[in-house]
Design a protein around this motif. Structure first.
Motif, mmCIF file in Angstrom:
data_model
loop_
_atom_site.group_PDB
_atom_site.id
_atom_site.type_symbol
_atom_site.label_atom_id
_atom_site.label_comp_id
_atom_site.label_asym_id
_atom_site.label_seq_id
_atom_site.Cartn_x
_atom_site.Cartn_y
_atom_site.Cartn_z
ATOM 1 N N GLU A 193 1.088 82.289 9.721
ATOM 2 C CA GLU A 193 0.778 81.686 8.268
ATOM 3 C C GLU A 193 1.720 80.804 7.680
ATOM 4 O OE1 GLU A 193 -1.503 83.123 4.082
ATOM 5 O OE2 GLU A 193 -1.008 84.443 5.510
ATOM 6 N N LEU A 194 2.614 80.981 7.742
ATOM 7 C CA LEU A 194 3.963 80.487 7.279
ATOM 8 C C LEU A 194 4.078 79.285 7.731
ATOM 9 C CD1 LEU A 194 6.740 83.448 6.667
ATOM 10 C CD2 LEU A 194 5.210 82.306 4.794
ATOM 11 N N HIS A 223 4.575 79.643 -1.645
ATOM 12 C CA HIS A 223 4.595 80.243 -0.337
ATOM 13 C C HIS A 223 6.012 80.802 0.328
ATOM 14 C CE1 HIS A 223 0.515 79.720 -0.206
ATOM 15 N NE2 HIS A 223 0.436 78.549 -0.519
ATOM 16 N N PHE A 224 7.029 79.976 -0.288
ATOM 17 C CA PHE A 224 8.420 80.173 0.296
ATOM 18 C C PHE A 224 9.299 80.662 -0.643
ATOM 19 C CE2 PHE A 224 6.800 76.271 2.691
ATOM 20 C CZ PHE A 224 6.022 76.878 3.622
ATOM 21 N N SER A 225 9.210 81.609 -1.513
ATOM 22 C CA SER A 225 10.027 81.952 -2.478
ATOM 23 C C SER A 225 10.805 83.120 -2.074
ATOM 24 C CB SER A 225 9.337 81.938 -3.859
ATOM 25 O OG SER A 225 8.379 83.025 -3.824
ATOM 26 N N ALA A 230 13.238 82.635 3.677
ATOM 27 C CA ALA A 230 14.200 81.592 2.985
ATOM 28 C C ALA A 230 14.425 80.341 4.083
ATOM 29 C CB ALA A 230 15.496 82.287 2.782
ATOM 30 N N LYS A 231 13.887 80.801 5.289
ATOM 31 C CA LYS A 231 14.106 79.668 6.443
ATOM 32 C C LYS A 231 12.968 78.455 6.352
ATOM 33 C CE LYS A 231 12.175 80.318 10.297
ATOM 34 N NZ LYS A 231 11.665 80.861 11.783
ATOM 35 N N GLN A 235 13.761 74.805 5.345
ATOM 36 C CA GLN A 235 13.091 73.705 5.967
ATOM 37 C C GLN A 235 12.411 72.770 4.973
ATOM 38 O OE1 GLN A 235 11.047 75.621 8.937
ATOM 39 N NE2 GLN A 235 12.492 75.315 10.524
ATOM 40 N N ALA A 236 11.704 73.258 4.051
ATOM 41 C CA ALA A 236 10.974 72.508 2.895
ATOM 42 C C ALA A 236 11.983 71.490 2.121
ATOM 43 C CB ALA A 236 10.135 73.290 2.074
ATOM 44 N N GLY A 237 13.017 71.973 1.783
ATOM 45 C CA GLY A 237 13.989 71.399 1.002
ATOM 46 C C GLY A 237 14.583 70.249 1.745
#
Length: 396
Positions: A193-194, A223-225, A230-231, A235-237
């Protein structure tokens, strides 16, 4: 009347090693069905409690009608789940009866075993066709052979439909499936899901539009907080910082369209693991075991026995042109006994024959007395050797 040889003894437990998923899948589906019913009851219970009209409500009859409608909706959901449960129990019963038939078989030479083995082969073929995406052919074969509850058409059909949607870049089906199985996926430590949420973020960031980038940031915060994800947040940043035209890894690969086939493969692996399905087709497993059981070092040697009616030797399946290359990568079987002809001797070219059979074959080929030749070589100019050059073989 001649006595028939006793059939080879059958070990049912050894055969059932290949059949574990046959019972595990209905059990996993029953667990999913039960959890769906529990969620529906808990959700409806809260809604019904909140919808009950207060004693001083302005229109208590309308509120009561709405409450009854919600209760009827819950009843319809539970009836559908109960019907699915009955179908799964019937499927379990059919599969248990199929496996019990094996315990009533005397040996591999029994007619009952031949019938059971044909049913198993049909099941393995249906399983293979479903995994390869040939759903129509699988359904036709299952219907023709009347396999009924012995195959998992619905499960593989759903898996194939969602995986194909992912290959086309459609995430909705996979995300909906993850929502239905979120508890089991978290328990198993799955990141599917991630990965799908990250792909949603990628599509927002790919546009380069300011409004879409702000939406992507909100999506990432939602969704990534957590510390456990954290990975994905890092990646999103990085994806926003580098942009879709970057050649820096891993962001170049994340922006690549080839990520969708990777997600489809990841979904299939996760789906099979969740429902206790083998990662490879059972036909491959059975075929590998059979090839390995028959394979010997001689099958791929330079002197592999050619099929020849002149030798009278049985045709080795592994030496045949159809299976020789297919069996090249499988391991050799562990044989505790050697099966050789009486009084074996070895020719100068390395071929081994029984002494008496070699003599008879050379007489048929017209070899002159005191000389021998390899009976598998049918050329006119075949090499002949003196009988004194034969060496006796001792099996250790």
């Amino acid at each position: 009347m001649a006595d028939h040889p006793a059939p080879s003894k059958l070990d049912p437990d050894a055969h059932l090693l290949l059949e574990q998923s046959l019972l595990r899948l209905p059990h996993a589906l029953l667990q999913k069905n039960l959890k769906s019913a529990q969620r529906a009851i808990e959700s409806s219970n809260k809604t019904l409690t909140a919808a009950l009209p207060a004693p001083n409500a302005p229109d208590p009859l309308a509120a009561l009608d709405a409450t009854i409608a919600k209760a009827q909706n819950l009843k319809r959901k539970l009836e559908a789940l109960h019907a699915e449960e009955r179908a799964l129990h019937a499927q379990q019963e059919a599969r248990i009866e199929h496996l019990e038939e094996l315990h009533g078989v005397i040996g591999v030479g029994d007619v009952g075993y031949e019938r059971w083995a044909h049913v198993r082969l049909d099941r393995l073929l249906v399983d293979y066709l479903l995994r390869q995406g040939f759903t129509g052919s699988a359904k036709a074969l299952a219907q023709e052979k009347d396999l009924g509850g012995l195959v998992d058409l619905g499960v593989f059909e759903e898996c194939g439909r969602i995986a194909e949607g992912l290959r086309r870049g459609e995430l909705a089906g996979a995300l909906s499936w993850c929502g239905e199985n979120r508890g089991a996926l978290r328990k198993g430590g799955s990141e599917l899901e991630l990965e799908l949420r990250l792909q949603q973020f990628i599509e927002l960031a790919r546009t380069g539009d300011t409004a879409k980038l702000m939406e992507a940031v909100v999506h990432a915060r939602k969704h990534f907080s957590g510390d456990q994800v954290a990975k994905f947040g890092l990646q999103a940043g990085g994806l926003i910082a580098y942009g879709p035209d970057t050649f820096v890894e891993p962001y170049h690969s994340l922006y690549s369209p080839t990520r969708y086939p990777h997600l489809a493969s990841l979904f299939t692996q996760t789906h099979h693991a969740l429902f206790s399905l083998p990662p490879t087709p059972l036909l491959h497993t059975a075929l590998s075991a059979g090839l390995s059981a028959l394979k010997t070092p001689a099958c791929h040697s330079a002197h592999a026995l050619a099929t020849s009616a002149n030798t009278g030797a049985p045709v080795c399946p592994i030496c045949s042109t159809e299976l020789n290359e297919l069996a090249r990568s499988v391991p050799y079987a562990h044989h505790t006994k050697s099966h050789v002809e009486e009084d074996p001797v070895v020719l100068p070219n390395g071929r081994v024959f029984g002494r008496e059979r070699l003599r008879v074959l050379n007489e048929k080929l017209g070899t002159k007395r005191g000389w021998v030749r390899d009976p598998t070589v049918l050329d006119k100019g075949a090499v002949e050797w003196e009988e004194g050059s034969l060496r006796k073989v001792f099996i250790s």
